[in-house]
Design a protein around this motif. Structure first.
Motif, PDB file in Angstrom:
ATOM      1  N   TRP A 196       0.791  -1.226   0.000  1.00  0.00           N
ATOM      2  CA  TRP A 196       0.000   0.000   0.000  1.00  0.00           C
ATOM      3  C   TRP A 196       0.824   1.277   0.000  1.00  0.00           C
ATOM      4  CZ3 TRP A 196      -5.157   0.232  -0.799  1.00  0.00           C
ATOM      5  CH2 TRP A 196      -5.855  -0.975  -0.742  1.00  0.00           C
ATOM      6  N   VAL A 247       0.071   3.409  -2.943  1.00  0.00           N
ATOM      7  CA  VAL A 247      -1.220   4.084  -2.822  1.00  0.00           C
ATOM      8  C   VAL A 247      -1.073   5.307  -1.927  1.00  0.00           C
ATOM      9  CG1 VAL A 247      -3.635   3.845  -2.157  1.00  0.00           C
ATOM     10  CG2 VAL A 247      -2.424   1.885  -3.133  1.00  0.00           C
ATOM     11  N   THR A 251      -2.353   2.240  -8.609  1.00  0.00           N
ATOM     12  CA  THR A 251      -1.701   1.754  -7.389  1.00  0.00           C
ATOM     13  C   THR A 251      -2.676   0.945  -6.531  1.00  0.00           C
ATOM     14  OG1 THR A 251      -2.173   3.876  -6.305  1.00  0.00           O
ATOM     15  CG2 THR A 251      -0.005   3.625  -7.333  1.00  0.00           C
ATOM     16  N   TRP A 252      -3.931   1.373  -6.500  1.00  0.00           N
ATOM     17  CA  TRP A 252      -4.944   0.657  -5.725  1.00  0.00           C
ATOM     18  C   TRP A 252      -5.231  -0.717  -6.329  1.00  0.00           C
ATOM     19  CZ3 TRP A 252     -10.118  -0.766  -6.898  1.00  0.00           C
ATOM     20  CH2 TRP A 252     -10.844  -1.234  -5.801  1.00  0.00           C
ATOM     21  N   THR A 312      -4.432  -4.344  -4.443  1.00  0.00           N
ATOM     22  CA  THR A 312      -5.504  -5.309  -4.178  1.00  0.00           C
ATOM     23  C   THR A 312      -5.407  -6.547  -5.061  1.00  0.00           C
ATOM     24  OG1 THR A 312      -6.959  -4.056  -5.679  1.00  0.00           O
ATOM     25  CG2 THR A 312      -7.091  -3.552  -3.315  1.00  0.00           C
TER      26      THR A 312
END
Length: 272
Positions: A29, A32, A87-88, A92
């Motif tokens: 993350w 993000v 990035t998200w 995920t």
């Protein structure tokens, strides 16, 4: 740029931020977080500045925004939204959608660069025309604004060259070295944060005397990713070395030309 110039990372170096199953939550993350941080910087700089300028337009103190400026804002906003989405999706594990959406950058990035190079002379001519009708008592102030915009052109040219270059380096590495790909997309975006940073109200800066302060703020903005990256992996990833190896000489040239008579004359020729 030939692929041979960018060899893959040595096999004995594990990249814990590459998005592999071994990566922890922060490892996945952190990109993000960086995208959100960059968007926050842009909003912090441009929202107050835009409000002030809209008020000036409404009060007749400045002309309306040119169409190319609106187009540039839409494209930059689209790129930042794309960065956050990419990035998200990677964090995920939605790599297929990440790859599909990445095709949009092949349209947005070239358009953003072209519009940026169109915007520079348009904004300059706006002030140059104001100089022709400026009262005698305000001419020195308008001339100072013109000189500042001539210096800003140095940064605009540098961003217009380095931003797409870093995007291309990152894009070419998306299959062979995902870690370089991810970092370079963040580093490329950091390259164009300067205009937002100098607009953040009450932020101490060396601008317009020197662009040094702005570059230090960019390094500070990159610090969360760089520090976590280096601590987790135990080495400095070569993405940072590539970025610095290209950026530092360009910055040195910018500083050498900044506010020199030769550059002002050259800039007037380019912008006229």
């Amino acid at each position: 740029m030939a692929t041979a110039a960018l060899p893959v990372m040595p096999a004995d170096r594990i990249d814990r931020l590459s998005g592999t199953p071994r990566a922890g939550a922060i490892d996945r993350w952190i990109y993000v977080v960086m995208a959100v941080l960059f968007i926050s910087i842009v909003l912090a700089g441009f929202i107050p500045d835009s409000i002030d300028k809209l008020n000036a337009v409404a009060e007749g103190r400045r002309p309306s925004f040119p169409l190319v400026l609106h187009l540039h804002a839409v494209l930059m906003g689209s790129f930042l939204a794309l960065l956050l989405a990419q990035t998200w999706l990677a964090a995920t594990g939605r790599i297929g959608r990440h790859q599909q959406l990445g095709l949009a950058s092949a349209i947005i990035v070239p358009a953003l660069v072209v519009v940026g190079f169109i915007l520079a002379p348009v904004i300059y001519q706006e002030t140059a025309q104001a100089l022709q009708t400026a009262p005698a008592g305000t001419r020195d102030k308008v001339l100072a604004v013109l000189a500042r915009k001539e210096n800003i052109l140095l940064n605009q040219i540098r961003m217009g060259v380095l931003f797409p270059l870093f995007i291309v380096i990152g894009a070419r590495a998306r299959q062979s070295e995902p870690g370089l790909h991810k970092r370079m997309m963040i580093l490329a975006t950091a390259t164009v944060l300067g205009p937002a940073i100098v607009r953040i109200p009450s932020l101490p800066t060396t601008f317009p005397v020197s662009p040094l302060g702005t570059e230090l703020y960019i390094l500070a903005a990159l610090a969360p990713m760089f520090v976590w990256d280096s601590l987790r992996n135990g080495y400095v990833h070569r993405a940072y070395l590539i970025w610095l190896g290209i950026t530092v000489p360009c910055l040195a040239l910018t500083y050498a030309l900044w506010n020199t008579p030769w550059w002002h004359a050259a800039a007037r020729g380019l912008l006229s």
